[in-house]
Write a protein that holds these residues in place. Structure first.
Motif, short mmCIF file in Angstrom:
data_model
loop_
_atom_site.label_atom_id
_atom_site.label_comp_id
_atom_site.label_asym_id
_atom_site.label_seq_id
_atom_site.Cartn_x
_atom_site.Cartn_y
_atom_site.Cartn_z
N VAL A 186 4.02 85.77 35.96
CA VAL A 186 4.30 86.91 36.83
C VAL A 186 3.00 87.51 37.38
N ALA A 212 -4.76 81.61 32.75
CA ALA A 212 -3.54 81.85 33.52
C ALA A 212 -3.64 81.20 34.91
N ASP A 220 1.08 88.78 31.78
CA ASP A 220 2.14 87.77 31.79
C ASP A 220 1.68 86.74 32.80
N ASP A 245 3.26 92.75 33.87
CA ASP A 245 4.44 91.97 33.51
C ASP A 245 5.45 92.09 34.65
N ARG A 265 5.58 98.25 24.16
CA ARG A 265 5.26 97.87 25.55
C ARG A 265 3.80 98.21 25.80
N LEU A 278 -2.23 93.24 28.70
CA LEU A 278 -1.26 92.15 28.69
C LEU A 278 -1.21 91.55 30.08
#
Length: 121
Positions: free
Chosen positions: A65, A95, A62, A29, A4, A60
């Motif tokens: 989200v 994104a 996402d 996330d 993670r 990271l």
């Protein structure tokens, strides 16, 4: 077992140009998206209106989200007459494009560029 990302942390930095810079550090996330939104309520209630979110240290993102969380923040800021700009690597811009929000959320390469966008016409 999948690793993670580092839990998301949002550090608040004010500038001398009436722009509040928030630095996101770690991963964004489904588990951490609300952490990104939390600081804005108090900052808006305190009268702050112009913001930059620095994604430079996000491990990271996402896309769906993370950008949805940013869009919610933008709506709250806009409702109070404020502005929001993003700073970060090309993955942030990608994104935003994928979410179809490129006309709503501006992405700059650096925090300084994002701040200048707030203070220069």
């Amino acid at each position: 077992m999948e690793d993670r990302p580092t839990p998301l942390r949002v550090d608040i930095r004010s500038t001398d140009r009436s722009v509040v810079v928030l630095e996101a550090v770690g991963g964004i996330d489904a588990f951490s998206a609300s952490t990104l939104r939390l600081p804005f309520r108090g900052l808006l209630e305190a009268g702050n209106r112009h913001f930059v979110i620095d994604f430079g240290r996000v491990e990271l993102l996402d896309g769906v989200v993370g950008i949805r969380a940013v869009a919610r923040v933008w709506l709250a800021i806009k409702a109070r007459g404020g502005t929001l700009a993003l700073a970060g690597p090309s993955s942030v811009r990608e994104a935003v494009l994928a979410a179809g929000l490129q006309h709503t959320l501006t992405v700059h390469d650096t925090v300084d560029e994002a701040i200048r966008a707030h203070v220069e016409p």
